[in-house]
Design an enzyme around this catalytic site. Structure first.
Site, short mmCIF file in Angstrom:
data_model
loop_
_atom_site.label_atom_id
_atom_site.label_comp_id
_atom_site.label_asym_id
_atom_site.label_seq_id
_atom_site.Cartn_x
_atom_site.Cartn_y
_atom_site.Cartn_z
N LYS A 14 0.96 -1.17 0.09
CA LYS A 14 -0.10 -0.05 -0.14
C LYS A 14 0.77 1.10 -0.08
O LYS A 14 0.70 2.23 -0.87
CB LYS A 14 -1.08 0.03 1.32
N ARG A 37 -9.98 0.04 7.67
CA ARG A 37 -9.74 -1.18 7.86
C ARG A 37 -10.69 -1.99 8.66
O ARG A 37 -10.70 -3.12 8.89
CB ARG A 37 -8.50 -1.13 8.89
N ARG A 39 11.18 -6.95 5.76
CA ARG A 39 11.27 -5.63 5.96
C ARG A 39 11.57 -5.53 7.32
O ARG A 39 11.95 -4.61 7.77
CB ARG A 39 9.69 -5.18 5.95
N ARG A 86 10.26 -1.87 12.92
CA ARG A 86 9.20 -1.58 13.36
C ARG A 86 8.76 -2.77 14.52
O ARG A 86 9.01 -3.89 14.15
CB ARG A 86 8.03 -1.60 12.20
N ARG A 108 -1.20 -9.96 12.79
CA ARG A 108 -1.94 -8.79 11.99
C ARG A 108 -2.48 -9.71 10.71
O ARG A 108 -3.66 -9.15 10.25
CB ARG A 108 -0.61 -8.14 11.38
P1 ATP Z 1 1.44 -1.74 4.11
O1 ATP Z 1 2.99 -2.83 4.48
O2 ATP Z 1 0.58 -2.40 2.94
O3 ATP Z 1 1.82 -0.52 3.93
P2 ATP Z 1 1.21 -2.25 7.08
O4 ATP Z 1 0.62 -3.60 7.47
O5 ATP Z 1 2.48 -2.04 7.14
O6 ATP Z 1 0.56 -2.31 5.46
P3 ATP Z 1 0.33 0.28 8.29
O7 ATP Z 1 -0.67 0.89 7.28
O8 ATP Z 1 1.59 0.80 8.16
O9 ATP Z 1 0.28 -1.44 7.85
O10 ATP Z 1 -0.19 0.05 9.87
C1 ATP Z 1 0.43 -0.30 10.63
C2 ATP Z 1 -0.42 -0.71 12.15
O11 ATP Z 1 -1.00 0.57 12.50
C3 ATP Z 1 -1.65 -1.70 11.91
O12 ATP Z 1 -1.24 -2.94 11.96
C4 ATP Z 1 -2.47 -0.96 12.98
O13 ATP Z 1 -1.99 -1.58 14.42
C5 ATP Z 1 -2.31 0.19 13.12
N1 ATP Z 1 -3.29 0.88 12.13
C6 ATP Z 1 -3.23 1.48 10.88
N2 ATP Z 1 -4.28 2.03 10.25
C7 ATP Z 1 -5.18 1.75 11.26
C8 ATP Z 1 -6.72 1.52 11.07
N3 ATP Z 1 -7.24 2.16 9.79
N4 ATP Z 1 -7.56 1.30 12.13
C9 ATP Z 1 -6.94 0.36 13.02
N5 ATP Z 1 -5.55 0.55 13.08
C10 ATP Z 1 -4.77 0.81 12.20
MG MG Z 2 2.31 0.76 5.41
#
Ligand code: ATP
Ligand code: MG
Length: 192
Positions: free
Chosen positions: A14, A90, A129, A135, A146
């Site tokens: 994303k 989400r 990653r 992270r 997750r």
């Molecule tokens: P990607 O690698 O596709 O960018 P990602 O899993 O790294 O996706 P992030 O969008 O960076 O995800 O979000 C990291 C964490 O932040 C999530 O696992 C969650 O705990 C929290 N978070 C982010 N957005 C939301 C949301 N809309 N609602 C609830 N928690 C969220």
């Molecule tokens: Mg992300």
């Protein structure tokens, strides 16, 4: 005015694709993950709350997340010209809240890009990653959680947006450029 939701599992790309899309379309980028990580880095009160969920691989509660999003829209008037929502919504509740927040502003979600990547590949990407990102949520145990949370709480949004006729499925594995090109292709007639 064009509002785009970039949707997909953790590690589906994303952030990577959103970065290219903002350049291409000149939209405002809201990444809820980045926003929360910024609060964690600055050790704000919100950051401490967010970290207690993120480090366990859980979602931040809907009420709080929706509040944060509404503030972000209010504080950044440029968002009225169009936004890429990366990582939000989400849950179905967040999607309904987004719909009404945008309706209040005389707007809507124009399209949803769903980056579809097999689970094994997601796991692989996230573990890799984790070795570089530092992270707190990119370790095997949290990643597993997750993915579970994604399947239980977030994946149902796919049908929600299919129902609204807005969902564009994109094969999210392969070369970054090829994925970007298929997104542009899919979105071509959603932009007036
Ligand atoms: P990607 O690698 O596709 O960018 P990602 O899993 O790294 O996706 P992030 O969008 O960076 O995800 O979000 C990291 C964490 O932040 C999530 O696992 C969650 O705990 C929290 N978070 C982010 N957005 C939301 C949301 N809309 N609602 C609830 N928690 C969220
Ligand atoms: Mg992300």
């Amino acid at each position: 005015m064009y509002n785009l939701v970039v949707f997909g599992a953790p590690g589906s790309g994303k952030g990577t694709q959103s970065a290219r899309l903002i350049d291409e379309y000149g939209l405002y980028h809201i990444s809820t993950g980045e926003l929360l990580r910024d609060h964690i880095a600055r050790d704000t009160e919100l950051g401490r709350i967010a970290d207690s969920y993120i480090s366990k691989g859980q979602l931040i509660p809907d009420d709080l997340m929706i509040d944060i999003l509404e503030h972000t829209l209010n504080e950044n008037p440029e968002t009225a010209n169009g936004v890429i929502f990366d990582g939000f919504p989400r849950t179905i509740e967040q999607a309904k809240a987004l719909k009404s927040m945008l309706a209040k502003r005389g707007s809507k979600v124009h399209a949803v890009v769903g980056l579809e990547v097999p689970d094994e590949e997601l796991m692989d990407r996230l573990v890799k990653r984790g070795a570089e990102s530092g992270r707190s949520d990119d370790n095997p145990e949290t990643i597993n959680n997750r993915l579970k949370v994604y399947n239980a709480q977030t994946a149902p949004l796919r049908d929600y947006y299919v129902g609204e006729g807005k969902y564009h499925a994109i094969k999210g594995s392969g070369a970054i450029d090829d994925i970007f090109n298929s997104i542009k292709e899919a979105l071509r007639d959603t932009r007036e």
